[in-house]
Design a protein around this motif. Structure first.
Motif, PDB file in Angstrom:
ATOM      1  N   ARG A   1      63.972  31.323  21.361  1.00 31.17           N
ATOM      2  CA  ARG A   1      64.843  30.527  20.491  1.00 31.17           C
ATOM      3  C   ARG A   1      66.356  31.339  20.283  1.00 31.17           C
ATOM      4  NH1 ARG A   1      62.139  31.825  15.350  1.00 31.17           N
ATOM      5  NH2 ARG A   1      63.528  33.381  15.315  1.00 31.17           N
ATOM      6  N   ASP A   2      66.435  32.471  20.104  1.00 27.23           N
ATOM      7  CA  ASP A   2      67.338  33.305  19.603  1.00 27.23           C
ATOM      8  C   ASP A   2      68.358  33.926  20.700  1.00 27.23           C
ATOM      9  OD1 ASP A   2      66.630  33.007  17.138  1.00 27.23           O
ATOM     10  OD2 ASP A   2      65.780  34.869  16.875  1.00 27.23           O
TER      11      ASP A   2
ATOM     12  N   ALA B   1      58.940  34.135  12.917  1.00 26.27           N
ATOM     13  CA  ALA B   1      58.958  32.883  12.762  1.00 26.27           C
ATOM     14  C   ALA B   1      60.040  32.104  11.881  1.00 26.27           C
ATOM     15  CB  ALA B   1      57.366  32.489  12.266  1.00 26.27           C
ATOM     16  N   ILE B   2      60.742  33.042  11.170  1.00 23.07           N
ATOM     17  CA  ILE B   2      61.680  32.466  10.266  1.00 23.07           C
ATOM     18  C   ILE B   2      63.083  33.077  11.079  1.00 23.07           C
ATOM     19  CG2 ILE B   2      62.624  32.790   7.877  1.00 23.07           C
ATOM     20  CD1 ILE B   2      59.699  33.738   6.925  1.00 23.07           C
ATOM     21  N   PRO B   3      63.783  31.964  11.762  1.00 25.46           N
ATOM     22  CA  PRO B   3      64.994  32.220  12.267  1.00 25.46           C
ATOM     23  C   PRO B   3      66.164  33.241  11.547  1.00 25.46           C
ATOM     24  CG  PRO B   3      64.213  30.039  12.632  1.00 25.46           C
ATOM     25  CD  PRO B   3      63.312  30.464  11.559  1.00 25.46           C
ATOM     26  N   GLY B   4      66.467  34.194  12.176  1.00 23.34           N
ATOM     27  CA  GLY B   4      67.542  34.875  11.302  1.00 23.34           C
ATOM     28  C   GLY B   4      67.079  35.847  10.336  1.00 23.34           C
ATOM     29  N   LEU B   5      65.601  36.037  10.159  1.00 20.91           N
ATOM     30  CA  LEU B   5      65.320  36.900   9.107  1.00 20.91           C
ATOM     31  C   LEU B   5      65.211  38.458   9.734  1.00 20.91           C
ATOM     32  CD1 LEU B   5      63.935  37.757   6.522  1.00 20.91           C
ATOM     33  CD2 LEU B   5      61.651  37.044   7.253  1.00 20.91           C
TER      34      LEU B   5
ATOM     35  N   LEU C   1      59.624  47.209  26.571  1.00 23.15           N
ATOM     36  CA  LEU C   1      58.431  47.022  25.997  1.00 23.15           C
ATOM     37  C   LEU C   1      58.343  47.107  24.277  1.00 23.15           C
ATOM     38  CD1 LEU C   1      55.080  47.727  26.050  1.00 23.15           C
ATOM     39  CD2 LEU C   1      55.618  50.315  26.028  1.00 23.15           C
ATOM     40  N   GLY C   2      57.672  46.165  23.840  1.00 25.40           N
ATOM     41  CA  GLY C   2      57.962  45.762  22.281  1.00 25.40           C
ATOM     42  C   GLY C   2      59.129  45.095  22.023  1.00 25.40           C
ATOM     43  N   ALA C   3      59.386  43.926  22.967  1.00 28.77           N
ATOM     44  CA  ALA C   3      60.669  43.434  23.154  1.00 28.77           C
ATOM     45  C   ALA C   3      61.070  42.567  21.780  1.00 28.77           C
ATOM     46  CB  ALA C   3      60.823  42.689  24.313  1.00 28.77           C
ATOM     47  N   GLY C   4      60.167  42.057  21.089  1.00 27.70           N
ATOM     48  CA  GLY C   4      60.461  41.173  19.810  1.00 27.70           C
ATOM     49  C   GLY C   4      61.220  40.184  20.256  1.00 27.70           C
ATOM     50  N   ASN C   5      62.165  39.788  19.553  1.00 24.84           N
ATOM     51  CA  ASN C   5      63.100  38.570  19.652  1.00 24.84           C
ATOM     52  C   ASN C   5      64.502  38.954  20.435  1.00 24.84           C
ATOM     53  OD1 ASN C   5      64.532  40.092  17.908  1.00 24.84           O
ATOM     54  ND2 ASN C   5      65.141  38.238  16.569  1.00 24.84           N
ATOM     55  N   GLY C   6      64.411  40.025  21.158  1.00 26.87           N
ATOM     56  CA  GLY C   6      65.307  40.366  22.323  1.00 26.87           C
ATOM     57  C   GLY C   6      66.641  41.003  21.749  1.00 26.87           C
ATOM     58  N   LEU C   7      66.482  41.564  20.651  1.00 28.06           N
ATOM     59  CA  LEU C   7      68.067  42.341  20.094  1.00 28.06           C
ATOM     60  C   LEU C   7      68.149  43.564  20.847  1.00 28.06           C
ATOM     61  CD1 LEU C   7      69.800  42.027  17.643  1.00 28.06           C
ATOM     62  CD2 LEU C   7      68.431  43.623  16.473  1.00 28.06           C
TER      63      LEU C   7
ATOM     64  N   GLN D   1      72.718  32.090   5.416  1.00 25.01           N
ATOM     65  CA  GLN D   1      71.626  33.268   5.305  1.00 25.01           C
ATOM     66  C   GLN D   1      70.464  32.808   4.631  1.00 25.01           C
ATOM     67  OE1 GLN D   1      74.128  36.453   4.093  1.00 25.01           O
ATOM     68  NE2 GLN D   1      73.793  37.614   6.174  1.00 25.01           N
ATOM     69  N   LEU D   2      69.486  33.822   4.829  1.00 19.65           N
ATOM     70  CA  LEU D   2      68.266  33.659   3.876  1.00 19.65           C
ATOM     71  C   LEU D   2      68.663  34.454   2.421  1.00 19.65           C
ATOM     72  CD1 LEU D   2      66.037  34.190   6.904  1.00 19.65           C
ATOM     73  CD2 LEU D   2      65.953  31.958   5.741  1.00 19.65           C
TER      74      LEU D   2
END
Length: 258
Positions: free
Chosen positions: A128-129, A50-54, A94-100, A10-11
């Motif tokens: 990526r995720d 751009a920061i994985p997991g953030l 719409l506004g899919a972001g990183n796919g959550l 974790q960060l």
């Protein structure tokens, strides 16, 4: 201050101490990156993705975001009431972001799913995720689509639209929502969330007027509407949103934006 102790992988994330009341689009955190603390505004999604997991750690682990689960639950319940198979849905996220949200829609059983976001970092993060979630992902401005983009979106023959926690702060303006809405076939499913303030008389975003006019004109038939706690703010106070699930009856004309 709400915070989290970093576990394995974790960060280190800090929320501001003793912060005065600030609006949701001005909230920020600090993240330890390569030995230095970097201040990141919550709506600077390019930096967050751009920061994985953030994104997951900040909004879901620390601030307890519930929106994807709420929308998925309401959509699933209404599909079951109407005896509609989720696998028949061809959805535009719409506004899919990183796919959550996309991952939640797949859990519901959505058969075909296309993500759309305005920033390339969102698509990069989704690939990526969650590379298995989307059948296609477009980086486009829905207010300024090229003919090629329009043809590509139309070719997916959408019968559903989702938009979760992305409306009302300028990230997705009413015009962009209207464009996405109009790509959905008549009778198709519409599932979205929006901050409760943007559906009130105090709204300045244009969404309260647009949604009300769409309902009054019979363009949007709302089957379910639920006010719920979207997440906590940086002071630990609840932020309330409204989730709506309905069906599109006809396109929204441009004059409804005026």
């Amino acid at each position: 201050m709400i915070g989290s102790q970093p576990g394995h992988g974790q960060l280190q994330v800090r929320l501001p101490d003793h912060v005065e009341h600030i609006d949701q689009d001005m909230e920020y955190c600090s993240v330890l990156i390569d030995g230095s603390w970097r201040k990141i505004r919550f709506h600077d999604y390019d930096q967050i993705f751009a920061i994985p997991g953030l994104y997951e750690q900040l909004f879901h682990d620390i601030l307890d975001c519930r929106s994807p689960d709420v929308v998925g639950k309401l959509l699933k319940e209404q599909l079951q009431r109407e005896n509609v198979s989720a696998s028949s849905l061809r959805a535009l996220d719409l506004g899919a972001g990183n796919g959550l949200v996309g991952a939640q829609l797949r859990t519901v059983g959505v058969g075909h799913l296309v993500g759309v976001d305005i920033i390339p970092e969102a698509k990069d993060a989704a690939l990526r995720d969650r590379p298995e979630v989307y059948d296609d992902y477009l980086v486009v401005d829905m207010t300024r689509l090229s003919e090629q983009d329009r043809d590509k979106l139309a070719g997916h023959e959408f019968n559903a639209l989702s938009c979760v926690a992305a409306l009302g702060y300028g990230d997705i303006p009413p015009e962009a929502f209207r464009t996405a809405f109009n790509f959905v076939a008549d009778g198709g499913w519409i599932a979205f969330t929006i901050k409760d303030r943007f559906l009130s008389e105090a709204d300045t975003s244009g969404f309260a007027r647009l949604i009300e006019r769409a309902r009054e004109s019979g363009l949007l038939n709302v089957h379910l509407s639920e006010r719920y706690r979207h997440r906590l703010n940086v002071r630990g106070e609840p932020l309330h949103y409204v989730a709506l699930v309905g069906t599109k009856q006809a396109d929204i004309p441009a004059e409804l934006l005026a």
